[in-house]
Design a protein around this motif. Structure first.
Motif: not given
Ligand SMILES: C[S@@+](CC[C@H](N)C(=O)[O-])C[C@H]1O[C@@H](n2cnc3c(N)ncnc32)[C@H](O)[C@@H]1O
Length: 283
Positions: A98, A101-102, A106, A108-109, A134, A137, A139-142
């Motif tokens: 996390i 990635k910030e 991307y 939130t991917r 999370i 979650i 709202d994330w691109d998981i």
């Protein structure tokens, strides 16, 4: 009465199974072949297991090849198997990813692959762990990509329905309350968790075309059935499929020790995870 497997039968079936999915049958192979393929020999009117293997080799017989793979693979698994990899994921890896990635395009991917996912307990355990970590979650691109060579295993995994005794194995009771609902046949994983996972039949002996790169790959208790050469080839392809800051989890007896030029080990929460060279060490 069950047809007995001769040495020639054992050789023919073992060679076929190894070619189809890389699995080397263990010491009890004669017994396994009789117990698991006896019904197919009858159904396909074969006089021997060797004849069944020959039929399966025929170009038109993909369905039979798939049934043999279904029957000869070992799908033993459970929720949160070995526990410590999921603790490492929760306490170290996800927080690190996390943060890392910030700073990227991307933020939130997250892409995770459960390779050899069997009947789904491993990817569902990953999804529940992420969900705990999370809160927003959805709202994330998981994406959790879950693959197995066995059609039957993928079918069970996709429906996400488990008999009570499977749910009782390894799953904390508060997770059952939160992430499962009663269903005919036992308990079904909630839609919210299922929606995080894409299940697909895929053979790890074949190229990973179109799979893309992953932040974390779980491939546990799969390569243990492969020859050392196939295991090395698989782990090299995993190294190519990991993001620069990625993580590879394997089973405790499957360390990629002959691939020290591609991976270095890191210990977290009593678990060892393998990182591609060049990634930022967490320790
Ligand atoms: C013992 S289960 C492990 C399941 C899970 N990873 C775990 O650790 O609990 C091994 C799985 O690997 C799958 N498998 C074996 N050979 C494979 C191959 N060539 N490609 C993809 N999956 C394979 C089997 O079908 C089986 O479901």
């Amino acid at each position: 009465m069950q047809l007995a497997a001769s040495a020639t039968d054992v050789e023919a079936v073992s060679t076929l199974v190894s070619e189809l999915c890389g699995v080397t049958l263990g010491a009890s192979k004669g017994y396994l072949i009789e117990a698991r393929l006896g019904e197919l020999v009858d159904r396909f009117h074969c006089g021997s297991y060797q004849e069944l293997a020959n039929q399966a080799r025929s170009l038109m017989n993909d369905a039979l090849r798939r049934e043999i793979v279904d029957k000869m693979t070992t799908n033993e698994t459970l929720f949160f198997r070995d526990r410590s990899p999921f603790e490492a994921l929760q306490h170290k890896i996800i927080p690190h990813l996390i943060d890392a990635k910030e700073k990227t395009a991307y933020p939130t991917r997250l892409r995770i692959w459960s390779a050899g996912c069997s009947t789904g307990q491993e990817p569902y355990s990953i999804a529940m762990t992420l969900s705990e970590m999370i809160p927003d979650i959805h709202d994330w691109d998981i994406s959790i990509f879950a693959t197995d060579v066995s059609d039957d295993a993928i079918k069970t995994a996709s429906t996400g329905v488990y008999a009570a005794h499977h749910v009782e194995r390894g799953l904390p009771s508060q997770f059952r309350e939160k992430y499962f609902q009663p269903s005919t046949g036992g308990w079904q994983v909630t839609d919210a968790i299922r929606s995080l996972i894409r299940f697909q039949r895929a053979n790890l002996l074949e190229p990973f075309t179109g799979f893309g790169r992953f932040d974390v790959i779980f491939c546990r208790n799969v390569a243990i059935y492969f020859t050392p050469e196939r295991r090395v080839d698989l782990f090299k392809r995993f190294a190519d499929s990991l993001s620069a800051d990625g993580y590879l989890f394997v089973g405790s007896a499957e360390a990629p020790s002959d691939l020290t030029h591609r991976f270095f080990p890191e210990d977290h929460c009593r678990s060892t995870v393998y990182r591609p060279h060049g990634s930022t060490s967490l320790t």
